[in-house]
Design a protein around this motif. Structure first.
Motif, PDB file in Angstrom:
ATOM      1  N   GLU A 160       0.835  -1.210   0.000  1.00 57.11           N
ATOM      2  CA  GLU A 160       0.000   0.000   0.000  1.00 57.11           C
ATOM      3  C   GLU A 160       0.863   1.251   0.000  1.00 57.11           C
ATOM      4  N   GLN A 200      -8.663   0.740   1.221  1.00 58.42           N
ATOM      5  CA  GLN A 200      -8.343  -0.687   1.189  1.00 58.42           C
ATOM      6  C   GLN A 200      -9.003  -1.365  -0.008  1.00 58.42           C
ATOM      7  N   LYS A 229      -7.025  -8.419   0.717  1.00 56.43           N
ATOM      8  CA  LYS A 229      -7.262  -7.014   1.053  1.00 56.43           C
ATOM      9  C   LYS A 229      -8.755  -6.729   1.176  1.00 56.43           C
TER      10      LYS A 229
END
Length: 386
Positions: free
Chosen positions: A51, A198, A231
């Motif tokens: 990320e 996310q 995720k």
């Protein structure tokens, strides 16, 4: 027919609109039995961007964000100033590229983006400039594109920027600025919902998985599909892509389970169609036909479905059949430049240069960005030399 979900969209615009939103759902871990790690040995040795890597800015980007947001008299103006700089030809001069599934830094320096990579980069820049920003998933009609023999069912993501408010200041008008690639999406005022960072990261991984599928890199496709579902296991299109990967590798039972999971989550039509493929492969033709018939009835009035059929017939060199589908698409929607280009290329194949020229001009007239307009003009220029 092989359908993959891929979150891309075509164009760039800036605007404001009111949108509905929902709170991000709580994410639970996916059931492990649907992962088939032992069948893709070595996938865990592949590098999947973190990320931090996806959203990171370098020094050039930091300077850009600070420069373009400085000097505005009010927060809303600062947000619009940033957006204009990102989209303006005099600044980044970004080009649309549906294969540009890139991290923020690469998007910034390569100056090419699809809707998701653009949204990721703009999110990072706006955050650096001190603005509050949300990702939004837009409920667009089913829209397909063709690439390397695959049919891609496209989704759409945009951004909602809320400038950081100054203390002790009263604002009498809405401050949000919506950033969108596609002016047609903006003008249609389609419903949208806020999604988490996310989930967007899961979409990014899913796009990378789709690229790997097209390039027949099973190990990489599995690594990215797995990362997407870890995720956000509620991302239905990631289950569809995983199912496609499983089917390509002979794991039919696992593919069926993946498609069923996507259907449970969102009633995914692409998952249903891929499930029909599995049914046909495993002797359940009656069930497959039931699915296909229901889908065709649902899609009969969708111009993009007829465009997809035209593209498939074109790839098979069935020029007349392709023309029929492109014409039906245009009857249902006269604004899409791609439909007219479909007719142009099909008429070229049967040697009708007059109609080729006519529909190229119509495609150019309906272009909504300079890149497509120049592309069609180049083809017209070549046509005059024949």
């Amino acid at each position: 027919m092989k359908l993959l979900h891929l979150l891309i969209v075509a164009l760039v615009s800036v605007g404001m609109m009111a949108c509905s939103s929902t709170s991000p759902s709580v994410i639970a871990k996916p059931p492990q039995p649907l992962f088939m790690d032992t069948h893709f040995s070595g996938f865990d040795q592949l590098q999947v961007e973190t990320e931090q890597e996806v959203f990171a800015l370098d020094e050039d980007m930091i300077r850009f964000a600070e420069k373009v947001s400085a000097g505005a008299n009010e927060p809303k103006a600062a947000a619009k100033q940033l957006v204009r700089a990102v989209f303006g030809r005099a600044s980044l001069n970004l080009l649309y590229d549906n294969e540009a599934n890139t991290i923020a830094q690469d998007t910034f320096h390569n100056r090419a983006a699809n809707c998701l990579s653009m949204s990721i980069m703009t999110y990072a820049l706006a955050t650096q400039a001190g603005m509050q920003i949300e990702f939004q998933e837009v409920d667009v009609p089913e829209f397909w594109t063709r690439r390397d023999g695959y049919s891609f069912l496209n989704g759409h993501v945009n951004l909602r920027i809320t400038p950081k408010r100054s203390p002790n200041t009263i604002y009498f008008s809405a401050q949000a600025v919506e950033v969108d690639f596609d002016p047609q999406v903006m003008s249609a005022r389609l419903p949208s919902r806020t999604v988490s960072k996310q989930r967007v990261l899961a979409m990014f991984y899913n796009n990378k998985a789709a690229d790997a599928l097209v390039h027949h890199n099973a190990k990489q496709a599995y690594a990215y599909s797995r990362a997407a579902l870890l995720k956000d296991p509620s991302l239905a299109e990631a289950w569809v892509n995983l199912g496609v990967l499983y089917r390509q590798n002979g794991l039919l039972e696992a593919a069926e389970q993946s498609y069923q999971r996507a259907i449970q989550l969102e009633g995914s039509r692409s998952a249903q169609e891929n499930l029909a493929v599995i049914y046909n492969m495993t002797g359940r033709q009656a069930q497959a036909q039931q699915i296909i018939q229901a889908l065709e009835e649902q899609r009969a009035s969708n111009p993009f479905y007829h465009f997809l059929l035209g593209e498939q017939e074109y790839e098979l060199a069935h020029w007349r059949a392709a023309i029929g589908h492109y014409r039906r698409a245009i009857e249902l929607n006269r604004q899409q430049h791609e439909f007219y280009f479909g007719l142009a290329k099909a008429y070229y194949e049967i040697g009708d240069l007059a109609l080729t020229e006519r529909y190229l001009k119509l495609a150019k007239r309906r272009s909504v960005n300079d890149h497509d307009e120049h592309r069609y003009q180049s083809k017209l220029n070549l046509l005059t030399k024949l």
